[in-house]
Scaffold this motif. Structure first.
Motif, PDB file in Angstrom:
ATOM      1  N   GLY A  18     101.173 -88.634  -0.315  1.00 10.47           N
ATOM      2  CA  GLY A  18     101.709 -88.738  -1.667  1.00 10.47           C
ATOM      3  C   GLY A  18     100.860 -89.581  -2.593  1.00 10.47           C
ATOM      4  N   THR A  19      99.920 -90.372  -2.057  1.00 13.59           N
ATOM      5  CA  THR A  19      99.031 -91.126  -2.936  1.00 13.59           C
ATOM      6  C   THR A  19      97.869 -90.220  -3.361  1.00 13.59           C
ATOM      7  N   ALA A  20      97.075 -90.696  -4.300  1.00 16.29           N
ATOM      8  CA  ALA A  20      95.989 -89.892  -4.867  1.00 16.29           C
ATOM      9  C   ALA A  20      95.003 -89.452  -3.790  1.00 16.29           C
ATOM     10  N   LEU A  21      94.222 -88.438  -4.112  1.00 20.04           N
ATOM     11  CA  LEU A  21      93.136 -87.987  -3.249  1.00 20.04           C
ATOM     12  C   LEU A  21      91.827 -88.625  -3.711  1.00 20.04           C
ATOM     13  N   PRO A  22      90.781 -88.567  -2.898  1.00 20.01           N
ATOM     14  CA  PRO A  22      89.510 -89.212  -3.275  1.00 20.01           C
ATOM     15  C   PRO A  22      89.027 -88.779  -4.655  1.00 20.01           C
ATOM     16  N   GLY A  23      88.670 -89.773  -5.469  1.00 19.68           N
ATOM     17  CA  GLY A  23      88.128 -89.508  -6.793  1.00 19.68           C
ATOM     18  C   GLY A  23      89.150 -89.292  -7.877  1.00 19.68           C
ATOM     19  N   GLU A  24      90.402 -89.096  -7.510  1.00 26.67           N
ATOM     20  CA  GLU A  24      91.426 -88.822  -8.506  1.00 26.67           C
ATOM     21  C   GLU A  24      91.922 -90.104  -9.166  1.00 26.67           C
ATOM     22  N   PHE A  74      80.480 -87.214  -2.519  1.00 28.78           N
ATOM     23  CA  PHE A  74      80.525 -88.596  -2.054  1.00 28.78           C
ATOM     24  C   PHE A  74      81.142 -89.420  -3.187  1.00 28.78           C
ATOM     25  N   PHE A  75      82.164 -90.206  -2.879  1.00 27.44           N
ATOM     26  CA  PHE A  75      82.777 -91.097  -3.857  1.00 27.44           C
ATOM     27  C   PHE A  75      82.481 -92.540  -3.445  1.00 27.44           C
ATOM     28  N   VAL A  76      81.922 -93.294  -4.380  1.00 28.40           N
ATOM     29  CA  VAL A  76      81.578 -94.689  -4.093  1.00 28.40           C
ATOM     30  C   VAL A  76      82.567 -95.598  -4.815  1.00 28.40           C
ATOM     31  N   GLN A 113      95.677 -92.020 -17.755  1.00 28.95           N
ATOM     32  CA  GLN A 113      95.166 -93.347 -18.102  1.00 28.95           C
ATOM     33  C   GLN A 113      94.999 -94.252 -16.880  1.00 28.95           C
ATOM     34  N   GLN A 114      95.341 -93.745 -15.729  1.00 28.71           N
ATOM     35  CA  GLN A 114      95.229 -94.557 -14.520  1.00 28.71           C
ATOM     36  C   GLN A 114      93.786 -94.610 -14.034  1.00 28.71           C
ATOM     37  N   VAL A 115      93.389 -95.751 -13.521  1.00 26.58           N
ATOM     38  CA  VAL A 115      92.062 -95.935 -12.957  1.00 26.58           C
ATOM     39  C   VAL A 115      92.037 -95.357 -11.546  1.00 26.58           C
ATOM     40  N   ALA A 116      90.905 -94.798 -11.151  1.00 21.53           N
ATOM     41  CA  ALA A 116      90.770 -94.276  -9.783  1.00 21.53           C
ATOM     42  C   ALA A 116      90.490 -95.436  -8.833  1.00 21.53           C
ATOM     43  N   LEU A 117      91.462 -95.740  -7.999  1.00 18.94           N
ATOM     44  CA  LEU A 117      91.363 -96.855  -7.059  1.00 18.94           C
ATOM     45  C   LEU A 117      91.363 -96.347  -5.617  1.00 18.94           C
ATOM     46  N   LEU A 118      90.868 -97.202  -4.737  1.00 20.65           N
ATOM     47  CA  LEU A 118      90.991 -97.015  -3.289  1.00 20.65           C
ATOM     48  C   LEU A 118      91.647 -98.263  -2.736  1.00 20.65           C
ATOM     49  N   THR A 119      92.690 -98.096  -1.931  1.00 26.15           N
ATOM     50  CA  THR A 119      93.351 -99.237  -1.303  1.00 26.15           C
ATOM     51  C   THR A 119      93.340 -99.060   0.205  1.00 26.15           C
ATOM     52  N   GLN A 130      80.320 -90.995  -8.461  1.00 26.11           N
ATOM     53  CA  GLN A 130      80.639 -89.761  -7.759  1.00 26.11           C
ATOM     54  C   GLN A 130      79.369 -88.938  -7.680  1.00 26.11           C
ATOM     55  N   TYR A 131      79.017 -88.514  -6.454  1.00 26.89           N
ATOM     56  CA  TYR A 131      77.803 -87.731  -6.249  1.00 26.89           C
ATOM     57  C   TYR A 131      78.160 -86.395  -5.607  1.00 26.89           C
ATOM     58  N   PRO A 132      78.038 -85.298  -6.352  1.00 23.77           N
ATOM     59  CA  PRO A 132      78.273 -83.982  -5.732  1.00 23.77           C
ATOM     60  C   PRO A 132      77.290 -83.767  -4.590  1.00 23.77           C
ATOM     61  N   LYS A 133      77.775 -83.175  -3.512  1.00 25.26           N
ATOM     62  CA  LYS A 133      76.924 -82.938  -2.342  1.00 25.26           C
ATOM     63  C   LYS A 133      76.070 -81.696  -2.558  1.00 25.26           C
ATOM     64  N   THR A 134      74.758 -81.893  -2.511  1.00 28.32           N
ATOM     65  CA  THR A 134      73.830 -80.777  -2.595  1.00 28.32           C
ATOM     66  C   THR A 134      73.464 -80.352  -1.179  1.00 28.32           C
ATOM     67  N   PRO A 135      72.937 -79.138  -0.994  1.00 30.13           N
ATOM     68  CA  PRO A 135      72.549 -78.696   0.354  1.00 30.13           C
ATOM     69  C   PRO A 135      71.604 -79.700   1.021  1.00 30.13           C
ATOM     70  N   GLY A 136      71.948 -80.100   2.220  1.00 26.01           N
ATOM     71  CA  GLY A 136      71.119 -81.052   2.954  1.00 26.01           C
ATOM     72  C   GLY A 136      71.362 -82.507   2.606  1.00 26.01           C
ATOM     73  N   ALA A 137      72.274 -82.764   1.680  1.00 31.95           N
ATOM     74  CA  ALA A 137      72.560 -84.146   1.290  1.00 31.95           C
ATOM     75  C   ALA A 137      73.113 -84.926   2.480  1.00 31.95           C
ATOM     76  N   THR A 138      72.663 -86.166   2.637  1.00 32.90           N
ATOM     77  CA  THR A 138      73.097 -86.999   3.756  1.00 32.90           C
ATOM     78  C   THR A 138      73.609 -88.343   3.257  1.00 32.90           C
ATOM     79  N   TYR A 139      74.355 -88.986   4.102  1.00 33.64           N
ATOM     80  CA  TYR A 139      74.860 -90.320   3.785  1.00 33.64           C
ATOM     81  C   TYR A 139      73.711 -91.306   3.629  1.00 33.64           C
ATOM     82  N   ALA A 140      72.673 -91.171   4.447  1.00 32.15           N
ATOM     83  CA  ALA A 140      71.517 -92.066   4.362  1.00 32.15           C
ATOM     84  C   ALA A 140      70.855 -91.966   2.987  1.00 32.15           C
TER      85      ALA A 140
END
Length: 278
Positions: free
Chosen positions: A114-120, A157-159, A230-236, A259-269
Motif C-alpha cells: 500500500g505504500t508508494a512504489l520506487p520513484g513515485e 535505477f532510483f538513487v 505535491q508529495q516528495v518521493a521518499l524511501l523509508t 533516476q537513471y533509465p536502464k539502457t541495454p547492458g547497464a550495470t550497477y557498477a
C-alpha cells in the motif's frame, strides 16, 4: 574396656542437596537450549535465507532478461526490485519482496503493501530483519546523511540519499549540505513554525512499534496533509531496535535525488561511477 564406635559421618545435603543439584541441572539444560536457539537464529536461519534470497534473485533476473513484464498488481512474496547500499560494500544487494509477513522477510527486505512504489511521490517503505534470517538491515544504524541507497527495477535505477539527521538540520545549508553528495538533499522544511508537512521527517529516528505513521506518504502526518502530486518521493527503511530486541523500531528516511533509465547492458557498477560512489 569396651571401645565406643564413632557415629557414622552425616551425609551433607540430604533432600536439600538433591533439590540444589536438580535446579542446577535444569539451569544448565535451559542454558544449552538458549544457546542452541541463539545459534539457530544467528547462523542457521541465515543459511536458509541466503538460499531463498539466491533463488529470488535468479528468478527476478530471469524475468528481466526475458523482458517479461511484471504483473501490474504486485504478488505477495514475489521479488520485484533490488536494493543496494554502496557504503555497505559492493557485495551488498538484496531483492525486495512484496509484503512484510514472516515468509517474505525470510527471503529479504519486504515492501510495506500500500505504500508508494520506487520513484513515485509518497513513501516507498521497506522492512527488514536486523538479526538472523539474512539480517539485511543489521547495519542500518551506520548510515549517515547523504549516503546513497539504490533501488533497481525492471526499467530504472532510483538513487535515494539519507536525509539530514535531527542534530544536523539547524546548520544544514551552511554545513554538510554544501558537500557534493548532498547537492540534492534538503531538510524539506518550510518557513512555517512547525517546519511544514515534513517538519517531523529526519534521516534517522527510533520509534515504538505502534508508530506506523513513519511509513505514511508524508511521515508522521495524516494522509490528507498533502495532495499526492505535491508529495516528495521518499524511501523509508525500518528494522528492529536495538539489536536482539523488538521493543522499538529504527527508521531511516531518504529522499529521491536521481533516476537513471536502464539502457541495454547497464550495470550497477556503471551507476556507481555515475553517482560518484564507485
Amino acid at each position: 574396656m569396651a571401645i565406643l564406635e564413632a557415629p557414622p559421618p552425616k551425609r551433607s545435603g540430604g533432600r536439600g542437596g538433591k533439590v540444589v543439584r536438580t535446579i542446577g541441572e535444569l539451569l544448565i539444560t535451559a542454558g544449552l537450549v538458549v544457546l542452541l536457539f541463539v545459534v539457530y537464529e544467528l547462523y542457521v536461519t541465515d543459511l536458509f535465507s541466503a538460499q531463498k534470497q539466491a533463488s529470488a534473485a535468479q528468478s527476478l533476473d530471469d524475468d528481466w532478461a526475458q523482458g517479461r513484464e511484471l504483473h501490474p498488481e504486485l504478488i505477495d512474496g514475489k521479488a520485484f526490485a533490488k536494493l543496494y547500499i554502496p557504503s555497505f560494500g559492493a557485495d551488498y544487494h538484496f531483492t525486495i519482496q512484496e509484503g512484510t509477513d514472516a515468509a517474505a522477510l525470510e527471503v529479504g527486505p519486504g515492501h510495506y503493501k500500500g505504500t508508494a512504489l520506487p520513484g513515485e511521490p509518497g513513501n516507498f517503505s521497506v522492512a527488514g530483519h536486523r538479526v538472523g534470517k539474512g539480517a539485511p538491515f543489521n547495519d542500518l544504524d551506520l548510515l549517515q546523511s547523504c549516503d546513497a541507497i539504490v533501488v533497481e527495477t525492471q526499467t530504472d535505477f532510483f538513487v535515494y540519499r539519507v536525509m539530514p539527521h535531527e542534530d544536523e538540520i539547524a546548520g544544514w545549508a551552511d554545513g554538510k549540505g554544501k558537500q557534493p553528495q548532498c547537492a540534492h538533499v534538503g531538510t524539506l522544511r518550510t518557513s512555517a513554525p512547525d517546519g511544514g508537512p515534513y517538519g517531523k521527517t529526519v534521516g534517522r529516528e527510533v520509534v515504538l512499534p505502534t508508530q506506523g505513521d513513519v511509513v505514511a506518504p508524508v511521515p508522521h502526518q495524516t494522509a490528507d496533509v498533502l495532495p499526492a502530486a505535491q508529495q516528495v518521493a521518499l524511501l523509508t527503511l525500518t528494522t528492529c531496535h536495538p539489536q536482539f530486541s523488538d521493543k522499538q523500531r529504527l527508521v531511516v528516511h531518504a529522499v529521491l535525488t536521481n533516476q537513471y533509465p536502464k539502457t541495454p547492458g547497464a550495470t550497477y557498477a556503471q551507476l556507481l561511477q555515475a553517482i560518484g560512489e564507485g
